[in-house]
Design an enzyme around this catalytic site. Structure first.
Site, PDB file in Angstrom:
ATOM      1  N   ARG A 100       0.822  31.846  29.002  1.00 11.03           N
ATOM      2  CA  ARG A 100       0.126  30.901  29.889  1.00 11.03           C
ATOM      3  C   ARG A 100       0.556  29.450  29.677  1.00 11.03           C
ATOM      4  O   ARG A 100       0.800  28.723  30.630  1.00 11.03           O
ATOM      5  CB  ARG A 100      -1.403  30.982  29.684  1.00 11.03           C
ATOM      6  CG  ARG A 100      -2.056  32.079  30.445  1.00 11.03           C
ATOM      7  CD  ARG A 100      -3.265  32.585  29.712  1.00 11.03           C
ATOM      8  NE  ARG A 100      -2.805  33.318  28.539  1.00 11.03           N
ATOM      9  CZ  ARG A 100      -2.520  34.614  28.535  1.00 11.03           C
ATOM     10  NH1 ARG A 100      -2.701  35.313  29.620  1.00 11.03           N
ATOM     11  NH2 ARG A 100      -2.069  35.215  27.451  1.00 11.03           N
TER      12      ARG A 100
ATOM     13  N   ARG B 238       5.659  23.803  21.201  1.00  8.60           N
ATOM     14  CA  ARG B 238       4.802  24.751  20.459  1.00  8.60           C
ATOM     15  C   ARG B 238       5.566  25.174  19.219  1.00  8.60           C
ATOM     16  O   ARG B 238       6.749  25.500  19.277  1.00  8.60           O
ATOM     17  CB  ARG B 238       4.464  25.969  21.310  1.00  8.60           C
ATOM     18  CG  ARG B 238       3.774  27.048  20.482  1.00  8.60           C
ATOM     19  CD  ARG B 238       3.175  28.139  21.305  1.00  8.60           C
ATOM     20  NE  ARG B 238       1.972  27.687  21.987  1.00  8.60           N
ATOM     21  CZ  ARG B 238       1.127  28.500  22.609  1.00  8.60           C
ATOM     22  NH1 ARG B 238       1.356  29.801  22.626  1.00  8.60           N
ATOM     23  NH2 ARG B 238       0.054  28.027  23.211  1.00  8.60           N
TER      24      ARG B 238
HETATM   25  C1  NCD Z   1      -4.068  30.468  22.604  1.00 10.31           C
HETATM   26  C2  NCD Z   1      -3.096  29.909  21.576  1.00 10.31           C
HETATM   27  O1  NCD Z   1      -1.882  30.057  21.734  1.00 10.31           O
HETATM   28  O2  NCD Z   1      -3.594  29.314  20.635  1.00 10.31           O
HETATM   29  N1  NCD Z   1      -3.462  30.916  23.784  1.00 10.31           N
HETATM   30  C3  NCD Z   1      -3.201  30.014  24.767  1.00 10.31           C
HETATM   31  O3  NCD Z   1      -2.532  29.022  24.565  1.00 10.31           O
HETATM   32  N2  NCD Z   1      -3.742  30.255  25.975  1.00 10.31           N
HETATM   33  C4  NCD Z   1      -4.999  31.468  22.032  1.00 10.31           C
HETATM   34  C5  NCD Z   1      -4.468  32.598  21.217  1.00 10.31           C
HETATM   35  O4  NCD Z   1      -3.265  32.780  21.051  1.00 10.31           O
HETATM   36  O5  NCD Z   1      -5.311  33.346  20.737  1.00 10.31           O
END
Ligand code: NCD
Length: 304
Positions: free
Chosen positions: A54, A104
């Site tokens: 996402r 990320r």
């Molecule tokens: C979350 C994350 O990556 O921290 N997901 C996201 O970004 N929608 C939650 C998760 O991975 O549990």
């Protein structure tokens, strides 16, 4: 204060007015659409050293919808980090190729380290178990959308509260509002102490619970998170399961306006039987990633 060229590393980097400005533009974009060539000529570097569905796709879709171009990678194995290059060196270079970096990374603090290496704005799209500020912005947007307000709400967060970065950032953000918070987790997965200090500083009433049934009938929002196995178990150890499995029966006695949110991905903590009930709001929440990230990119890349 203008958001132009600002790093978004933690939700605490934003003032309440800035948060409201982002939510308000996201609301306009969701209802009226955004100018599709607003970011024409801009390059967004989408650098994902950790899996994502996402966050990466909605950032990239948001950039493309605004007319920007996107470069980047979704797997660090295909980058020079495989050859031993440091994050700092990579970011120093990527910052010269792009107008904005979405990062990320599995390490806590990686986004701040990256921001120190470049003058190009860096957005933290999740750093280890630490923070995930843009998820929080879309969570706030979604809470306001489904409850009509961010004030006077009773909000429970349930699951792996220790390792879930979405929970950490959302708790910090909710401390700006007049809300009552309930944290539901087994002791070993409970919220880190530093976040209790944030709530105390802001005068937020909160309590810890072992079971959802202790607070269910008070709740407006139930925010569910998966067990973050990769943060504390070696990769490949799949045997651990979530301490909670929320079914329709678990919500027996809930208020009609209760909405269940989840940053997704869901594993075993939330039953699919909820998906077609009025309680479920998690897919709308995921969809809100687009207008919210369009609003954020617009504000960060607008001329001063
Ligand atoms: C979350 C994350 O990556 O921290 N997901 C996201 O970004 N929608 C939650 C998760 O991975 O549990």
């Amino acid at each position: 204060m203008s958001l132009t060229n600002q790093d978004i590393l933690s939700i605490s980097d934003l003032t309440l007015d800035q948060i409201k400005e982002i939510l308000s533009l996201a609301e306009t974009i969701k209802s009226k659409g955004a100018n599709s060539d607003h970011l024409h000529g801009k390059v967004i570097a989408s650098c994902f050293y950790e899996p994502s569905t996402r966050t990466r796709l909605s950032f990239e879709a948001a950039a493309l919808k605004l007319g920007a171009s996107v470069t980047g990678f979704d797997n660090a194995a295909n980058t020079s980090s495989q050859k031993g290059e440091s994050l700092t060196d990579s970011i120093k270079v990527i910052g010269r190729y792009a107008d904005l970096i979405v990062l990320r990374h599995p390490l806590d603090g990686a986004a701040r380290l990256a921001a120190e290496a470049t003058d190009t704005p860096v957005i933290n799209a999740g750093d280890g178990a630490n923070k995930h500020p843009t998820q929080t912005l879309l969570d706030l947007f979604t809470i306001k959308e489904c409850q009509g307000t961010l004030e006077e709400l009773h909000i429970a967060l349930i699951g792996d509260l220790k390792h879930a970065r979405t929970v950490h950032s959302l708790t910090r953000a909710l401390a700006h509002f007049n809300v009552r918070l309930y944290f539901i987790a087994p002791t070993e997965l409970m919220l880190p102490e530093e976040l209790c200090e944030v709530m105390i500083k802001h005068g937020i009433k909160y309590s810890f619970h072992a079971h959802l049934s202790e607070v269910l009938n008070k709740l407006d929002i139930l925010y569910v998170t998966r067990l973050q196995k990769e943060r504390f178990l070696p990769y490949g150890n799949d045997s651990a399961t979530s301490p909670y499995h929320i079914t329709l029966a678990s919500l027996d006695g809930a208020k009609d306006n209760l909405r269940v949110l989840h940053p997704l991905p869901r594993v075993d903590e939330l039953s699919r039987e909820l998906d077609h009930t009025p309680y479920a709001y998690y897919f709308e929440q995921a969809a809100n990633g687009i207008p919210l990230r369009q609003a954020l990119l617009t504000l960060l890349l607008s001329p001063t």
